[in-house]
Enzyme design. Structure first.
Site, mmCIF file in Angstrom:
data_model
loop_
_atom_site.group_PDB
_atom_site.id
_atom_site.type_symbol
_atom_site.label_atom_id
_atom_site.label_comp_id
_atom_site.label_asym_id
_atom_site.label_seq_id
_atom_site.Cartn_x
_atom_site.Cartn_y
_atom_site.Cartn_z
ATOM 1 N N ASP A 1 23.756 15.400 -30.086
ATOM 2 C CA ASP A 1 23.220 14.045 -30.045
ATOM 3 C C ASP A 1 21.837 14.217 -30.658
ATOM 4 O O ASP A 1 20.913 14.684 -29.992
ATOM 5 C CB ASP A 1 23.111 13.532 -28.610
ATOM 6 C CG ASP A 1 22.548 12.122 -28.570
ATOM 7 O OD1 ASP A 1 21.759 11.783 -29.485
ATOM 8 O OD2 ASP A 1 22.878 11.361 -27.650
ATOM 9 N N HIS A 2 21.696 13.879 -31.925
ATOM 10 C CA HIS A 2 20.473 14.289 -32.625
ATOM 11 C C HIS A 2 19.221 13.611 -32.072
ATOM 12 O O HIS A 2 18.110 14.059 -32.314
ATOM 13 C CB HIS A 2 20.599 14.090 -34.143
ATOM 14 C CG HIS A 2 20.507 12.672 -34.604
ATOM 15 N ND1 HIS A 2 21.545 11.795 -34.513
ATOM 16 C CD2 HIS A 2 19.492 11.972 -35.169
ATOM 17 C CE1 HIS A 2 21.173 10.628 -34.998
ATOM 18 N NE2 HIS A 2 19.924 10.697 -35.405
ATOM 19 N N HIS B 1 22.832 8.069 -27.923
ATOM 20 C CA HIS B 1 21.375 8.076 -28.111
ATOM 21 C C HIS B 1 20.640 7.242 -27.049
ATOM 22 O O HIS B 1 19.633 7.667 -26.496
ATOM 23 C CB HIS B 1 20.993 7.503 -29.482
ATOM 24 C CG HIS B 1 21.718 8.128 -30.643
ATOM 25 N ND1 HIS B 1 22.150 9.428 -30.631
ATOM 26 C CD2 HIS B 1 22.059 7.632 -31.866
ATOM 27 C CE1 HIS B 1 22.736 9.701 -31.791
ATOM 28 N NE2 HIS B 1 22.696 8.634 -32.552
HETATM 29 C C1 BG6 Z 1 23.644 7.813 -35.960
HETATM 30 C C2 BG6 Z 1 24.498 6.596 -36.142
HETATM 31 O O1 BG6 Z 1 24.117 8.607 -34.902
HETATM 32 O O2 BG6 Z 1 22.325 7.411 -35.676
HETATM 33 C C3 BG6 Z 1 23.942 5.695 -37.218
HETATM 34 O O3 BG6 Z 1 25.815 6.987 -36.484
HETATM 35 C C4 BG6 Z 1 22.498 5.384 -36.947
HETATM 36 O O4 BG6 Z 1 24.694 4.493 -37.327
HETATM 37 C C5 BG6 Z 1 21.728 6.665 -36.701
HETATM 38 O O5 BG6 Z 1 21.977 4.729 -38.089
HETATM 39 C C6 BG6 Z 1 20.293 6.420 -36.301
HETATM 40 O O6 BG6 Z 1 19.667 7.669 -36.303
HETATM 41 P P1 BG6 Z 1 18.193 7.845 -36.843
HETATM 42 O O7 BG6 Z 1 17.879 9.275 -36.620
HETATM 43 O O8 BG6 Z 1 18.217 7.456 -38.273
HETATM 44 O O9 BG6 Z 1 17.400 6.921 -36.008
#
Ligand code: BG6
Length: 473
Positions: A196-197, A259
């Site tokens: 979960d980045h 997230h």
């Molecule tokens: C991803 C989703 O996990 O997170 C995307 O699949 C979303 O739809 C993105 O745009 C948002 O991540 P970040 O790091 O760009 O805020």
């Protein structure tokens, strides 16, 4: 963990053993946007093992040159971001194996390729397998990986093997359980890295540091002083060519189940026993498990979902699609610390701006309800923290006006360059630190909360909103 402890931890990391990073779906969007740029950055900072290879696996055929060109063109490098020499050397480490994800002979070829690399190095290397493919392909890949014995360490036990899995992990609680069962059958928990980045975003990790390194907030961090919490993940962009991935899942599975619930957990969790992976994960999961599940009757009042105008005419979106691109949920946590404190989770595509932030609203005094202190964690962009407070307007009056105390990462030169989330995650996967990865308990708890919403809200109206909307009612 304080930033200096964190840095110390990185410099204490053992010299990295030769490693092969296998990317299933290397020609896809995620590899181009996140994985390869992060690997290149780690490479240019000399944070990858000296003996290192990337092997891409995908369905399409490419000659060696075509593949190299494709990767080069998709790296999306800003002028001056990397030295030309680093880019060239990085590309020299990448090779490609073409094959269908469900074809056992393709895995035999992959296995041979990995063995050849090991033979060339005269050493059994570590292997990391990253699934950069739509979730419906996970099961086939994992099963083939295991049956081709690619995930077994070498005989001499020198090389470990790990799998990295992207979200969404399953489609609901049932499919998540069965994926988890499959993983449990094939791998040990210390081999599984569920990504979960958001957990690797610096400003998100800072929530823990801020909460537990500043005792002045702790006495107020509860229902007696906090009125409500609003967690926002707004995006200006639409689905941007990703409708094949996005339409079957929608906003709640895309960013809500993962997230946003992780952000909620960091705000609401108790102080972990220590900052070791297992204690932090335990503290996060306790919050997720305590989320109150909605009955169908409660949903209409607690949830809003919407779809932006124009979504249906985007390429690849079915004409009748009822997929949500926006949601707002009023959640409650069944812990005495948070009794009756609403946590709003709100996210949407095609909104008026891109920002992720968390507002903590403190209870105002009864006689001046408009004077409400707000503490904001800005996750991105413009990472920082601010507090809204009130001061007396100078003059012969006791009127007050709102002012802001602010900390911005970009104002502190040494904080200015924030490590990219995927860089951090991949580095941690190399060194085997699971703190910033989600545990199976967290995933199950989050699906337990989200699944009844997904089931129940099909019958609720899907509100249409204009692109660039500020408010959806
Ligand atoms: C991803 C989703 O996990 O997170 C995307 O699949 C979303 O739809 C993105 O745009 C948002 O991540 P970040 O790091 O760009 O805020």
């Amino acid at each position: 963990m304080t930033p200096s402890e964190d840095l110390k931890r990185a410099s204490d990391a053992p010299a990295l053993h030769p490693t092969i990073f296998v990317i299933f779906g290397i020609t896809g969007d995620l590899a181009a946007r996140k994985l390869l740029p992060a690997l290149l950055a780690l490479f240019s900072k000399k944070l990858l093992p000296p003996r290192f290879a990337i092997v891409g696996f995908s369905r399409r055929y490419f000659s060696r040159e075509e593949f190299r060109e494709l990767i080069r063109s998709r790296l999306n490098i800003k002028p001056g971001q990397f030295k030309e020499e680093d880019i060239k050397h990085f590309l020299d480490h990448i090779s490609y194996e073409q094959g269908n994800f469900d074809s056992p002979p393709a895995y035999a070829r992959l296995s041979e390729r990995l063995a050849n690399i090991d033979n060339g190095w005269g050493q059994c290397s570590n292997k990391l397998f990253h699934l950069s493919v739509p979730p419906n392909l996970y099961e086939g890949i994992l099963t083939n990986l295991a049956s081709s014995r690619l995930t077994e360490p070498c005989d001499d036990m020198t090389g470990w093997t790990r799998v990295l899995i992207e979200k969404p992990f399953g489609n609901d609680i049932i499919t998540a359980r069965s994926l988890d069962k499959l993983l449990g059958r094939l791998f040990k928990e210390q081999q599984i890295f569920r990504i979960d980045h958001y957990l690797a975003k610096e400003a998100l990790q800072n929530i823990i540091a801020f909460r537990f390194a500043n005792p002045m907030f702790e006495p107020m961090w509860n229902k007696s002083y906090i009125d409500k919490v609003h967690i926002k993940l707004y995006e200006r962009g639409g689905t941007e060519g990703r409708s094949a991935y996005y339409d079957p899942i929608g906003a709640l599975r895309d960013v809500g189940q993962n997230h946003m619930l992780q952000m909620l957990a960091l705000i609401a969790m108790e102080e972990p026993k220590s900052f070791a992976a297992k204690d932090i994960r335990k503290a996060r999961v306790a919050v997720m498990e305590a989320l109150r599940k909605f009955s169908k009757r409660e949903l209409a009042d607690a949830v809003i979902r919407g779809q932006y105008a124009g979504y249906l005419s985007e390429q690849g979106v079915p004409a009748q699609s009822r997929t949500e691109t926006y949601f707002r949920i009023r959640a409650f946590i069944g812990l005495s610390r948070w009794k009756n404190v609403p946590f709003y989770l709100e996210s949407g595509k095609a909104l008026y701006e891109s920002k992720t932030e968390i507002d903590i609203y403190f209870k105002p005094k009864e006689h001046s309800p408009e004077a409400q202190n707000i503490l904001t964690f800005r996750i991105q962009p413009d990472e920082g923290i601010k507090i809204k407070f009130f001061v007396k307007t100078p003059a012969n009056t006791f009127a007050t006006e709102a002012k802001t105390l602010k900390f911005k990462y970009s104002d502190t030169p040494s904080f200015g360059i924030i490590q990219n989330d995927y860089e951090r995650l991949l580095h941690d996967a190399f060194i085997g630190d699971q703190t910033l990865f989600t545990s199976t308990e967290e995933i199950m708890a989050s699906w337990e909360f989200v699944t009844p919403i997904l089931q129940g809200w099909k019958d609720l109206p899907l509100r249409q909103y204009q692109k660039g909307a500020r408010e959806i009612e």
